[in-house]
Design an enzyme around this catalytic site. Structure first.
Site, short mmCIF file in Angstrom:
data_model
loop_
_atom_site.label_atom_id
_atom_site.label_comp_id
_atom_site.label_asym_id
_atom_site.label_seq_id
_atom_site.Cartn_x
_atom_site.Cartn_y
_atom_site.Cartn_z
N HIS A 63 0.82 -1.21 0.00
CA HIS A 63 0.00 0.00 0.00
C HIS A 63 0.86 1.27 0.00
O HIS A 63 0.39 2.32 -0.44
CB HIS A 63 -0.94 -0.01 1.20
N ASP A 64 2.08 1.18 0.48
CA ASP A 64 2.98 2.33 0.46
C ASP A 64 3.67 2.47 -0.89
O ASP A 64 3.65 3.53 -1.50
CB ASP A 64 4.02 2.21 1.57
N GLY A 69 5.80 5.52 -4.76
CA GLY A 69 7.04 4.88 -4.34
C GLY A 69 7.08 4.57 -2.86
O GLY A 69 6.22 4.98 -2.08
N ASP A 71 7.99 5.35 0.31
CA ASP A 71 8.46 6.57 1.00
C ASP A 71 7.77 6.80 2.34
O ASP A 71 7.87 7.88 2.92
CB ASP A 71 8.26 7.78 0.10
N PRO A 160 -5.94 -1.00 -6.08
CA PRO A 160 -7.07 -1.79 -6.57
C PRO A 160 -8.07 -2.10 -5.47
O PRO A 160 -7.72 -2.14 -4.28
CB PRO A 160 -6.40 -3.08 -7.07
N HIS A 190 -1.49 -12.81 0.61
CA HIS A 190 -2.74 -13.19 1.29
C HIS A 190 -2.67 -14.59 1.86
O HIS A 190 -3.68 -15.13 2.30
CB HIS A 190 -3.92 -13.05 0.33
N ASP A 242 -6.90 -17.54 3.80
CA ASP A 242 -6.72 -18.91 3.32
C ASP A 242 -6.86 -19.86 4.51
O ASP A 242 -7.17 -19.43 5.63
CB ASP A 242 -5.40 -19.09 2.57
#
Length: 329
Positions: A63-64, A69, A71, A160, A190, A242
Site C-alpha cells: 500500500h505504500d 514509491g 516513501d 485496486p 494473502h 486462506d
C-alpha cells in the site's frame, strides 16, 4: 533556552532532503549496525502480542510502494492541510497495526537517533513478517527517505479494490514494471491474515449485478462465507484469507485452485487463463512460490518517486522545519 542545537539538527536533516542515496544491502552497517536485528526483535514482540499484526504490517509495503514509491507516505496522519492515505478507499477500516511501526521506530531512535527511515522500516518489517510466519527470508536494499507529504487522492487513484479482476491487476502491475508472474506471486501475501466481510458481500449476494453469488465459489466454501457474512450483517467481521492464516505457505494457491479464494481479486487469478498457469505452478511448488515472492518484494521495494525526503523522528508526522521551530518557540 538556545535554539542553536535544534537549528543545527534540523538544518542537517534539510541536507538529507536534497542529497538522496542509492538503495543497497546493509545500508546501515556503519551508522546503525543493529538496525535489522532491532526491527526483527520488535516484529517478534508484535507477533507474540497479536499474531495477526505481522500480516497487517506486511501489507504496508504494497500500500505504500504503489502510491508514489516506497516513501512511508502511508504512515502519515492527516493534518489540517493534508489528507493522507490512511483514510483512502483501499485503506480505511482495512490497514491496521500502525502502532507496531511506532514501536520499531522508538527502538531505533533509542539506538541510532535520526538515522533509519520509516520507509526502510516498512521494507524490513514486511520481510520479517514473512520470515517469522514460515515464509522466505531475503536480503533487503535500504537507504530510502521518508516523504514530506501524502495524498489520499493518489491512493484512491492507484490502489485496486477487492472487486478487481485479473486483467485490471495485470495492467496495474505492468505500470510498475512488474510481470504477471510477479503479480501472482505477490498476491500470495494473502497467505497470511484476514479480510472483512465488506470486501466480499457483492461476491456472496450480487456478483456483477446478477443478484446471485460468484459461480467461481466452491459451494461448501460459499455456505461457510454465507454464515460468516450474512446479508445485512456486520460487514466489519473478518474471515481468514486462506486455510492457514498464520502460516506463510502456498495453501493460498491451493485454495484458489479449489475455488476457495476469499477475495474476488484473488479467485480471479485462477479463472483468468493468463494468470492461472502461475497459480497452478505455485500451488504445486512452494519453493518456486517463495523464490518468486522474494524477487517480487525486492522489485516492489525498488519503486521510488524521486521526490525530496527526510528521516522522520516520528513516522506519523513530518519533521518540523527550522522556521516551524522558530514560530512555536
Amino acid at each position: 533556552m538556545s535554539l542553536l542545537p535544534h537549528l543545527i539538527l534540523y538544518l542537517t536533516l534539510l541536507t538529507v532532503v536534497v542529497t538522496g542515496e542509492t538503495l543497497r544491502p546493509r545500508f546501515y552497517s556503519e551508522t546503525c549496525p543493529e538496525a535489522e536485528s532491532i526491527v526483527r526483535r520488535e516484529m517478534k514482540k508484535a507477533m507474540i502480542k497479536e499474531a495477526r499484526s505481522v500480516a497487517s504490517v506486511m501489507r504496508f509495503q504494497f500500500h505504500d510502494c504503489f502510491v508514489n514509491g516506497c516513501d512511508a507516505s502511508l504512515l502519515l496522519d492527516d493534518t489540517p492541510n493534508m489528507l493522507g492515505e490512511k483514510l483512502s478507499l483501499s485503506n480505511i477500516d482495512s490497514l491496521r497495526s500502525f502502532e507496531v511501526v511506532d514501536d520499531i521506530k522508538e527502538a531505533l531512535e533509542k539506538a541510532c537517533p535520526a538515522t533509519v527511515s520509516c520507509a526502510d522500516i516498512v521494507i524490513m518489517a514486511a520481510r520479517d513478517a514473512v520470515a517469522l510466519t514460515g515464509g522466505p527470508d531475503w536480503e533487503v536494499k535500504l537507504g530510502r527517505k521518508d516523504s514530506l507529504t501524502a495524498s489520499q487522492q493518489d491512493s484512491d487513484d492507484i490502489m485496486p479494490s477487492p472487486r478487481a479482476n485479473a486483467t485490471f491487476l495485470i495492467d496495474l502491475f505492468e505500470r510498475f514494471n512488474l510481470s504477471v508472474k510477479d503479480m501472482v506471486a505477490l498476491s500470495g501475501s494473502h497467505s497470511i491474515g484476514q479480510g472483512r466481510c465488506f470486501s466480499i458481500m457483492f461476491r456472496l449476494y450480487n456478483q456483477s449485478g446478477s443478484g446471485k453469488p460468484d459461480p467461481a465459489l466452491e459451494p461448501s466454501y460459499r455456505k461457510k462465507l454465507d454464515k460468516l457474512c450474512p446479508l445485512g450483517g456486520d460487514e466489519n467481521v473478518t474471515g481468514d484469507l486462506d486455510a492457514t492464516p498464520q502460516v506463510f505457505d502456498n495453501q493460498y494457491f491451493k485454495d484458489l485452485v479449489s475455488g476457495r479464494g476469499f477475495l474476488n481479486s484473488d479467485q480471479t487469478l485462477y479463472t483468468n487463463l493468463v494468470t492461472r498457469e502461475y497459480v497452478k505452478m505455485f500451488s504445486e511448488d512452494q519453493d518456486e512460490f517463495f523464490r518468486a515472492f522474494a524477487e517480487g518484494m525486492v522489485k516492489l521495494g525498488d519503486l521510488q518517486s524521486g521526490r525530496p525526503g527526510e528521516i522522520r523522528f516520528n513516522c506519523r508526522v513530518v519533521n518540523r522545519r527550522p522556521i516551524d521551530v522558530l514560530l512555536v518557540s
